[in-house]
Design a protein around this motif. Structure first.
Motif, PDB file in Angstrom:
ATOM      1  N   VAL A  30      50.822  67.540  10.362  1.00 46.69           N
ATOM      2  CA  VAL A  30      50.540  66.544   9.321  1.00 46.69           C
ATOM      3  C   VAL A  30      50.234  65.188   9.958  1.00 46.69           C
ATOM      4  O   VAL A  30      49.256  64.520   9.611  1.00 46.69           O
ATOM      5  N   LEU A  31      51.050  64.771  10.924  1.00 43.23           N
ATOM      6  CA  LEU A  31      50.930  63.418  11.463  1.00 43.23           C
ATOM      7  C   LEU A  31      49.711  63.238  12.359  1.00 43.23           C
ATOM      8  O   LEU A  31      49.094  62.166  12.356  1.00 43.23           O
ATOM      9  N   ILE A  32      49.345  64.268  13.145  1.00 37.88           N
ATOM     10  CA  ILE A  32      48.139  64.110  13.968  1.00 37.88           C
ATOM     11  C   ILE A  32      46.886  64.541  13.211  1.00 37.88           C
ATOM     12  O   ILE A  32      45.769  64.367  13.688  1.00 37.88           O
ATOM     13  N   CYS A  86      48.829  64.878  25.141  1.00 43.06           N
ATOM     14  CA  CYS A  86      49.247  65.190  23.774  1.00 43.06           C
ATOM     15  C   CYS A  86      49.395  63.900  22.968  1.00 43.06           C
ATOM     16  O   CYS A  86      49.685  62.842  23.494  1.00 43.06           O
ATOM     17  N   GLU A  87      49.168  64.024  21.669  1.00 40.46           N
ATOM     18  CA  GLU A  87      49.110  62.862  20.782  1.00 40.46           C
ATOM     19  C   GLU A  87      50.451  62.564  20.122  1.00 40.46           C
ATOM     20  O   GLU A  87      50.666  61.470  19.611  1.00 40.46           O
ATOM     21  N   PRO A 116      42.364  57.684  19.222  1.00 38.95           N
ATOM     22  CA  PRO A 116      41.380  58.530  18.529  1.00 38.95           C
ATOM     23  C   PRO A 116      41.382  58.390  17.009  1.00 38.95           C
ATOM     24  O   PRO A 116      40.347  58.565  16.380  1.00 38.95           O
ATOM     25  N   ARG A 117      42.540  58.041  16.411  1.00 39.84           N
ATOM     26  CA  ARG A 117      42.572  57.898  14.939  1.00 39.84           C
ATOM     27  C   ARG A 117      42.447  56.457  14.490  1.00 39.84           C
ATOM     28  O   ARG A 117      41.687  56.143  13.590  1.00 39.84           O
ATOM     29  N   ASP A 177      54.040  58.575  18.347  1.00 35.48           N
ATOM     30  CA  ASP A 177      52.649  58.649  18.772  1.00 35.48           C
ATOM     31  C   ASP A 177      52.645  58.525  20.294  1.00 35.48           C
ATOM     32  O   ASP A 177      52.926  57.458  20.833  1.00 35.48           O
ATOM     33  N   ASN A 178      52.332  59.597  20.977  1.00 32.49           N
ATOM     34  CA  ASN A 178      52.432  59.654  22.435  1.00 32.49           C
ATOM     35  C   ASN A 178      51.322  58.882  23.142  1.00 32.49           C
ATOM     36  O   ASN A 178      51.337  58.761  24.362  1.00 32.49           O
ATOM     37  N   LEU A 179      50.356  58.350  22.395  1.00 31.62           N
ATOM     38  CA  LEU A 179      49.331  57.496  22.984  1.00 31.62           C
ATOM     39  C   LEU A 179      49.671  56.018  22.771  1.00 31.62           C
ATOM     40  O   LEU A 179      49.537  55.213  23.672  1.00 31.62           O
TER      41      LEU A 179
END
Length: 280
Positions: free
Chosen positions: A61-63, A106-107, A183-184, A239-241
């Motif tokens: 859902v979150l990514i 990973c995001e 990316p988002r 959020d891993n980014l």
């Protein structure tokens, strides 16, 4: 019951209350969670009953995408000083984002506290999005257009007391711009960390480390950190980014600290790329 989202600091993190797993079937709740995740970077839920399937679903859902082939679907991934073959069973972790060395890092990372005995080591978060925006024009000018090398192999910097080292037979690495676009959200992120960033590759060798130290001084300043003090039933997803994390020393024989982990989407790793943990 509706969810409530309350910021935990001016820089990063928010606590979500009024959530339960059934809300993942509600389109409005999913949208609210996505908005909060992209805005705050770290979401904290307390006293939550959450199944492993629910943890996987929350990641999706979150990514806002499928978890991909590398993310384990079975419930077998733990950060723990109690369980056999758990990851990072002891020691201190320097600030990092998981798998920064991967071509597609990973995001999202999430941890669910299965068993926690006080006093337990917190997990500390900092914002790479905030760090980029907080840097002065001078620093921006010196790193714009530059790239750094990140590796799964050993990087030694600063005080290595208690740091857990990972041994990788064939360590993967990647070169990425220091200014990474999310990316988002499209936000600029400072893409460098103390644990995995080997060097800035397009400055003279003797300038790389001093420049990284300046960047780390902004990103890891004491007053912009968020410490999460664990208790059983906590669920923390980040959020891993846009966010990095670290932790102080976890004692092998210390209070129980068992956290169920999901990260997505995960790169597919060979046996030689999987880390083994050793004492520093």
């Amino acid at each position: 019951g509706s969810m409530d989202v309350a910021p935990l600091s001016p820089v990063v993190g928010a606590e979500v209350s009024g959530f339960d797993e059934s809300l993942l079937d509600d389109a409005g709740a999913r949208r609210d969670l996505q908005t909060a995740f992209d805005r705050y970077g770290v979401l904290v839920f307390r006293d939550l009953e959450l199944s492993h399937a629910g943890q996987l679903r929350m990641a999706e859902v979150l990514i806002q995408k499928d978890l991909g082939p590398g993310t384990p679907r079975e419930d077998r991934w733990y950060i723990s000083n109690r369980r056999e073959r758990a990851a990072a069973p002891f020691g201190r972790l320097q600030f990092h984002a998981d798998m920064m060395w991967a071509e597609q890092p990973c995001e999202l990372v999430s941890l669910y506290a299965v068993e926690v005995e006080p006093p337990t080591a917190p997990t500390t978060f900092v914002s790479t999005a905030w760090a980029w925006s907080a840097m002065g024009d001078d620093l921006h000018g010196r790193i714009r257009g530059r790239h750094a090398l990140h590796t799964a192999g050993e990087v030694r910097r600063g005080d290595m007391t208690d740091v857990i080292l990972t041994e990788v037979v064939d360590p993967p690495s990647t070169v990425k711009p220091l200014e990474l676009r999310h990316p988002r959200t499209g936000r600029s992120l400072l893409y460098a960390c103390e644990q995995m960033t080997k060097a800035i590759v397009d400055v003279p060798e003797d300038e790389s480390e001093p420049l990284l130290e300046e960047l780390f001084a902004v990103m890891y300043a004491d007053d912009v950190r968020l410490d999460h003090e664990w208790r059983a039933g906590d669920f923390v997803v980040w959020d891993n980014l846009a966010v990095q994390h670290g932790r102080p020393n976890v004692a092998e024989q210390g209070p129980a600290r068992t956290l169920r982990k999901v990260a997505a989407p995960m790169p597919v790793l060979t046996e030689e790329q999987i880390p083994r943990y050793t004492k520093g």
